[in-house]
Design a protein around this motif. Structure first.
Motif, PDB file in Angstrom:
ATOM      1  N   LEU A 102       0.837  -1.200   0.000  1.00  0.00           N
ATOM      2  CA  LEU A 102       0.000   0.000   0.000  1.00  0.00           C
ATOM      3  C   LEU A 102       0.872   1.251   0.000  1.00  0.00           C
ATOM      4  O   LEU A 102       0.541   2.251  -0.645  1.00  0.00           O
ATOM      5  CB  LEU A 102      -0.915  -0.008   1.225  1.00  0.00           C
ATOM      6  CG  LEU A 102      -1.838   1.204   1.397  1.00  0.00           C
ATOM      7  CD1 LEU A 102      -2.739   1.381   0.181  1.00  0.00           C
ATOM      8  CD2 LEU A 102      -2.675   1.053   2.663  1.00  0.00           C
ATOM      9  N   GLN A 103       1.996   1.185   0.707  1.00  0.00           N
ATOM     10  CA  GLN A 103       2.924   2.322   0.751  1.00  0.00           C
ATOM     11  C   GLN A 103       3.416   2.669  -0.653  1.00  0.00           C
ATOM     12  O   GLN A 103       3.515   3.847  -1.015  1.00  0.00           O
ATOM     13  CB  GLN A 103       4.117   1.982   1.643  1.00  0.00           C
ATOM     14  CG  GLN A 103       5.142   3.104   1.778  1.00  0.00           C
ATOM     15  CD  GLN A 103       4.621   4.269   2.597  1.00  0.00           C
ATOM     16  OE1 GLN A 103       4.195   4.092   3.727  1.00  0.00           O
ATOM     17  NE2 GLN A 103       4.642   5.460   2.026  1.00  0.00           N
ATOM     18  N   ASN A 104       3.713   1.649  -1.445  1.00  0.00           N
ATOM     19  CA  ASN A 104       4.161   1.888  -2.821  1.00  0.00           C
ATOM     20  C   ASN A 104       3.091   2.622  -3.623  1.00  0.00           C
ATOM     21  O   ASN A 104       3.390   3.538  -4.403  1.00  0.00           O
ATOM     22  CB  ASN A 104       4.502   0.560  -3.497  1.00  0.00           C
ATOM     23  CG  ASN A 104       5.745  -0.090  -2.919  1.00  0.00           C
ATOM     24  OD1 ASN A 104       6.605   0.592  -2.363  1.00  0.00           O
ATOM     25  ND2 ASN A 104       5.851  -1.395  -3.040  1.00  0.00           N
ATOM     26  N   THR A 105       1.835   2.217  -3.422  1.00  0.00           N
ATOM     27  CA  THR A 105       0.726   2.869  -4.124  1.00  0.00           C
ATOM     28  C   THR A 105       0.576   4.317  -3.673  1.00  0.00           C
ATOM     29  O   THR A 105       0.392   5.223  -4.492  1.00  0.00           O
ATOM     30  CB  THR A 105      -0.590   2.112  -3.861  1.00  0.00           C
ATOM     31  OG1 THR A 105      -0.458   0.762  -4.321  1.00  0.00           O
ATOM     32  CG2 THR A 105      -1.751   2.775  -4.587  1.00  0.00           C
ATOM     33  N   LEU A 106       0.659   4.529  -2.365  1.00  0.00           N
ATOM     34  CA  LEU A 106       0.526   5.886  -1.826  1.00  0.00           C
ATOM     35  C   LEU A 106       1.683   6.776  -2.277  1.00  0.00           C
ATOM     36  O   LEU A 106       1.484   7.956  -2.586  1.00  0.00           O
ATOM     37  CB  LEU A 106       0.469   5.837  -0.296  1.00  0.00           C
ATOM     38  CG  LEU A 106      -0.759   5.145   0.310  1.00  0.00           C
ATOM     39  CD1 LEU A 106      -0.606   5.020   1.826  1.00  0.00           C
ATOM     40  CD2 LEU A 106      -2.033   5.898  -0.026  1.00  0.00           C
ATOM     41  N   ASP A 107       2.888   6.213  -2.327  1.00  0.00           N
ATOM     42  CA  ASP A 107       4.050   6.981  -2.788  1.00  0.00           C
ATOM     43  C   ASP A 107       3.865   7.418  -4.239  1.00  0.00           C
ATOM     44  O   ASP A 107       4.217   8.549  -4.610  1.00  0.00           O
ATOM     45  CB  ASP A 107       5.330   6.144  -2.664  1.00  0.00           C
ATOM     46  CG  ASP A 107       5.829   6.040  -1.231  1.00  0.00           C
ATOM     47  OD1 ASP A 107       5.420   6.873  -0.404  1.00  0.00           O
ATOM     48  OD2 ASP A 107       6.621   5.125  -0.944  1.00  0.00           O
ATOM     49  N   ALA A 108       3.321   6.516  -5.055  1.00  0.00           N
ATOM     50  CA  ALA A 108       3.086   6.843  -6.468  1.00  0.00           C
ATOM     51  C   ALA A 108       2.048   7.954  -6.592  1.00  0.00           C
ATOM     52  O   ALA A 108       2.193   8.867  -7.417  1.00  0.00           O
ATOM     53  CB  ALA A 108       2.628   5.597  -7.223  1.00  0.00           C
ATOM     54  N   THR A 109       1.006   7.881  -5.766  1.00  0.00           N
ATOM     55  CA  THR A 109      -0.031   8.921  -5.778  1.00  0.00           C
ATOM     56  C   THR A 109       0.547  10.255  -5.331  1.00  0.00           C
ATOM     57  O   THR A 109       0.268  11.301  -5.923  1.00  0.00           O
ATOM     58  CB  THR A 109      -1.195   8.529  -4.852  1.00  0.00           C
ATOM     59  OG1 THR A 109      -1.762   7.293  -5.294  1.00  0.00           O
ATOM     60  CG2 THR A 109      -2.280   9.600  -4.851  1.00  0.00           C
TER      61      THR A 109
END
Length: 230
Positions: A102-109
């Protein structure tokens, strides 16, 4: 009497062994606490990143993960055996991996939103009205940002003809403030395009401008003169 003493000693030994068996070894306890701390830090990082973005689509997922994480935080490893701890650690690691994904997704956002914000900061909407002094009936007016080699949409709008001597009100020009050179491209009713020299759009009055377009019929040279909006 001696037999009773031996029996009593055996009971004490067995009781001590059972107590030891119900407590974790120091090595296993350290492993459990370290694994849980990694989970806690992953949760904290994800929630902090979430607060830095405007997209709220991951709120429900974060709340669900937090409920599961709270269960692991409440565990007292000092009251568990090594075997029981070994049975729980894979679940803690799996939840940590969910947080990291989820952190990877949030970082991309976060990165995407930052790029959009940075790009938006480069632009300003400049109100304008266009005065046609070319002597031609114009069907298209576009701003060519020479620096970035990009073109605006037709400022006249679809199907609009700007007749000679007439003024179009309410046109909005998207100006990239990092650019340094522009030109105005007009198209007449014969579908002939004309390139008009234009001044510095980023240094004008932010309240708006008057764009006076002229064309020398003898030389074919054109000019888009920037004037006061008022």
């Amino acid at each position: 009497m001696r037999k009773r003493i031996v029996t009593g000693a055996l009971l004490i030994l067995l009781t001590g062994t059972m107590l030891v068996a119900c407590k974790p070894s120091e090595e296993k306890l350290n492993e459990a606490e370290t694994t849980r701390q990694v989970l806690i830090e992953a949760k904290k990082a994800a929630e902090e990143t979430y607060l830095d973005i405007t997209d709220s689509s991951k709120k429900g997922e974060l709340e669900e993960l937090a409920k599961r994480e709270a269960e692991f935080e409440s565990i007292d490893f000092t009251k568990m055996s090594d075997r029981k701890i070994d049975g729980i650690l894979p679940d803690i690691i799996a939840l940590t991996q969910e947080y990291q994904s989820l952190q990877n997704t949030l970082d991309a956002t976060l990165s995407s939103e930052k790029n959009e914000k940075d790009e938006a900061a480069k632009h300003m909407d400049l109100g304008s009205y266009i005065i046609n002094k070319t002597g031609l009936s114009i069907i298209e007016v576009k701003i060519h940002d020479v620096t970035t080699d990009t073109y605006s949409d037709n400022l006249l709008g679809e199907g609009v003809v700007l007749e000679p001597g007439f003024t179009l009100m309410g046109a909005v020009i998207d100006v990239n403030v990092t650019s340094s050179e522009w030109e105005v491209i007009i198209k007449d009713q014969n579908n002939t395009s004309h390139n008009l020299k234009c001044g510095d759009l980023k240094s004008v009055d932010k309240e708006g401008i008057a764009l006076v377009i002229t064309l020398d019929s003898a030389t074919g040279e054109g000019l888009a003169e920037i004037g006061s909006y008022n």
